[in-house]
Structures are given as structure tokens and as C-alpha cells.
Enzyme design. Structure first.
Site, PDB file in Angstrom:
ATOM      1  N   CYS A   1       0.890  -1.318  -0.080  1.00 39.34           N
ATOM      2  CA  CYS A   1      -0.079   0.201  -0.086  1.00 39.34           C
ATOM      3  C   CYS A   1       0.725   1.389  -0.005  1.00 39.34           C
ATOM      4  O   CYS A   1       1.523   1.647  -0.984  1.00 39.34           O
ATOM      5  CB  CYS A   1      -0.810  -0.005   1.270  1.00 39.34           C
ATOM      6  SG  CYS A   1      -2.316   1.108   1.022  1.00 39.34           S
TER       7      CYS A   1
ATOM      8  N   HIS B   1      -3.419  -5.729   1.019  1.00 39.45           N
ATOM      9  CA  HIS B   1      -2.861  -5.925   2.392  1.00 39.45           C
ATOM     10  C   HIS B   1      -2.612  -7.331   2.946  1.00 39.45           C
ATOM     11  O   HIS B   1      -3.820  -7.697   3.534  1.00 39.45           O
ATOM     12  CB  HIS B   1      -3.532  -5.026   3.624  1.00 39.45           C
ATOM     13  CG  HIS B   1      -3.367  -3.514   3.531  1.00 39.45           C
ATOM     14  ND1 HIS B   1      -2.429  -3.107   3.989  1.00 39.45           N
ATOM     15  CD2 HIS B   1      -4.034  -2.603   2.962  1.00 39.45           C
ATOM     16  CE1 HIS B   1      -2.468  -1.483   3.972  1.00 39.45           C
ATOM     17  NE2 HIS B   1      -3.460  -1.485   3.043  1.00 39.45           N
TER      18      HIS B   1
ATOM     19  N   GLU C   1      -1.086  -8.674   5.167  1.00 37.17           N
ATOM     20  CA  GLU C   1      -1.110  -8.758   6.575  1.00 37.17           C
ATOM     21  C   GLU C   1      -2.478  -8.846   7.192  1.00 37.17           C
ATOM     22  O   GLU C   1      -2.533  -9.207   8.619  1.00 37.17           O
ATOM     23  CB  GLU C   1      -0.191  -7.868   7.096  1.00 37.17           C
ATOM     24  CG  GLU C   1      -0.513  -6.215   7.404  1.00 37.17           C
ATOM     25  CD  GLU C   1      -0.812  -5.659   6.151  1.00 37.17           C
ATOM     26  OE1 GLU C   1      -0.470  -6.032   4.905  1.00 37.17           O
ATOM     27  OE2 GLU C   1      -0.960  -4.425   6.187  1.00 37.17           O
TER      28      GLU C   1
END
Lengths: 226, 88
Positions: free
Chosen positions: A87, A195, A197
Site C-alpha cells: 500500500c 494488504h 497482513e
């Protein structure tokens, strides 16, 4: 020995703890790298996480690229070290010249936030090596400036060299050629808007991000062994 | 000598400008029917110390290329003039 992943912290980063958590979940060691330090402390991989580095002032990544740590990251990347920008981290890597192109404001000025379906287009990168090309993943997106753009020559080069590693199944932001993530010529630097994560537990709705981060840890382990 | 500088940063020709397009679309509702070609950019002002205008301009050009603009999507127009009272 567990691979050590350094996560860069700029003033305004806000996804660094999520990345650390994911790295530890996968058995790696994670540590924060302060942006004002000009050394990486011998880590085996670097993640530039999401957020708003230096407030995104001027342009996302424009000021972050001059943080002392970025000199060390650039050197690490040139030496073949695995580097992933997520990002805002992707924006930083393009501004720093580690990846080509730029991230513009989304089509229609629309802030996008939600799960996105991605197709792995190439398993030849530090972030996708463990996932077969053609695999569909669900990973959240959360950005205002994720509309990837580059010159027609650069786009042709990215396609010819199989460097578009992730595409959106349904383009959420106007990104050129549905690009969600790309890699550099050495395939050791990857930038992506989604993302991974945040897709690390069934509680979060998807564990597909682990497949990507596992590949990164694999690449980092290779550095430990070397 | 001190020079006043204004740098206009704008999206390059052919790069979509959703802000400009949104503003343009809203204008007819306010009765401004003849406005077209709206583009939104940034204006950055600062002063720079240099021996002469050419040197000031050269420095600002370099500054624009390396920092103030992202050449992939932006370009800039630079205006340089002697700052008021700079000759004293």
C-alpha cells in the site's frame, strides 16, 4: 534459525504491527526499523508497510524516500535482498525508484476499502513464489491512491518480462491493466496495494495473505542460509 | 540575491484528473455553463538565494525534477522573480 524481517516505521506508518504479527504467526522474527536509522541491523527481508509516511505530504512516498533508512533499503535491494512494499509502502518504493510507475488517485476519486479478489499472475517473485500462477486470493484493499499508472513502454516491459505479479479480478481503482502488484527486474522487490497482513486469520475473513507472506519468509530464509 | 519562486505542479497532459473533472461537472448547476478544461494542481511558493536569476531557475528546475514533481504523472511551470527589497 528463524528469518528476521525488518518492518520500516516512518512517522505516519500504521500497519507495521500487523505485519510484525503476521511474520511471527508464520514463525519468523520481526523487528521495527526506524526510518531515521541508516542501517538495517542485518535483517533478512524488509517490509515497507502501509499508512501515511510523513503525512503523505506533497505526494505519498515523496518525502519518505529521503528518510535515511531508504538508502540502506535501496542497497539491500540492489544486493538481492527481499523487499516488499504494501500500500503506502508500494507508493514509497515507486517514489524511491525501486519500482517503476506511480500510484495516482483512484478513478472517480473513490476511496476503496474492502475485500478484493486477486489473481496471481506470476510465481516468479519473492512474494508469490509459493503460489501457483492463476490462483485466486482474497485480500483486503484500503486506499485512495492505488491507481497504478506508467508509460506505455514501461507497461509493455512489465508484461514482456512477466513482472505483473498480481491483478485485480474486478478493477477497484482504475489501475492500468488491472495491476495490483508488480516486481522489479531482479524479482526481489515487490510492491502491491492489497494488504496481505490483514488476511491472516479466519477471524479476519481470509487467510490468503499468509500464502504471500510465507513466500517472503521463504526468500528471507534463503538469505539466512546463504 | 533573493528570488521569489512559484512552482505550479500539475498533472501531465493525458493523465486523468478526477478532481478537475468533478469540479467541471458541478459548475453547470451553479449556472456556469461555459467553463471547460478544469485541471487541479498545486502551487508551491518559496524564496531561494542565488547569484542571478538563471542560477535560481536552474536550482529550482533541479528541485522540481527530483522532489516537487513525480515525472511519471506530473510536470511543472516555474516562475522566478527578484524578491522585493532583495537588492538592499
Amino acid at each position: 534459525m528463524a528469518p528476521r524481517v525488518g518492518v520500516v516505521l516512518f512517522p505516519g506508518s500504521n500497519c507495521e504491527l500487523d505485519v510484525l504479527e503476521a511474520v511471527r504467526l508464520l514463525g519468523g522474527e520481526g523487528e521495527i526499523l526506524w526510518h531515521g536509522d541508516d542501517a538495517l541491523g542485518g535483517v533478512d527481508a524488509v517490509v515497507v508497510p502501509g499508512g501515511f509516511a510523513h503525512g503523505d505530504y506533497l505526494r505519498p512516498g515523496a518525502i519518505a524516500r529521503f528518510s535515511p533508512v531508504m538508502g540502506a533499503v535501496t542497497k539491500f535491494a540492489a544486493d538481492g535482498g527481499p523487499v516488499v512494499g504494501i500500500c503506502n509502502g508500494f507508493q514509497v518504493l515507486t517514489e524511491a525508484g525501486l519500482l517503476p510507475g506511480a500510484l495516482q488517485k483512484n478513478r472517480g476519486l473513490k476511496f476503496v476499502c474492502g475485500p478484493a479478489q486477486l489473481r496471481v499472475e506470476s510465481d516468479q517473485s519473492v512474494l508469490t513464489s509459493g503460489v501457483k500462477s492463476g490462483t485466486l486470493l482474497e485480500v483486503p484493499i484500503n486506499h485512495f491512491e492505488g491507481n497504478y499508472t506508467c508509460s506505455p513502454e514501461t507497461l509493455a516491459q512489465l508484461r514482456d518480462e512477466d513482472r505483473i505479479v498480481l491483478r485485480y479480478v474486478r478493477n477497484p481503482n482504475g489501475s492500468m491493466d488491472d495491476i495490483a502488484g508488480i516486481t522489479n527486474g531482479g524479482r526481489n522487490v515487490v510492491g502491491l496495494m492489497p494488504h496481505p497482513e490483514r488476511a491472516t486469520s479466519e477471524l479476519l475473513g481470509s487467510t490468503d495473505g499468509l500464502l504471500l507472506l510465507q513466500s517472503l519468509l521463504q526468500a528471507a530464509s534463503g538469505r539466512v542460509a546463504a | 540575491m533573493l528570488f521569489s519562486v512559484q512552482v505550479e505542479v500539475r498533472l501531465r497532459e493525458g493523465i486523468a484528473d478526477p478532481q478537475g473533472a468533478t469540479i467541471e461537472r458541478s459548475l453547470p448547476q451553479l449556472g456556469f455553463d461555459g467553463v471547460q478544461g478544469v485541471r487541479v494542481g498545486k502551487l508551491i511558493r518559496f524564496d531561494v538565494e542565488a547569484v542571478d536569476e538563471a542560477a535560481a531557475r536552474a536550482e529550482v528546475t533541479d528541485l522540481c525534477a527530483r522532489f516537487l514533481t513525480n515525472p511519471v504523472i506530473e510536470d511543472s511551470e516555474i516562475a522566478v522573480r527578484a524578491a522585493a527589497g532583495s537588492e538592499r
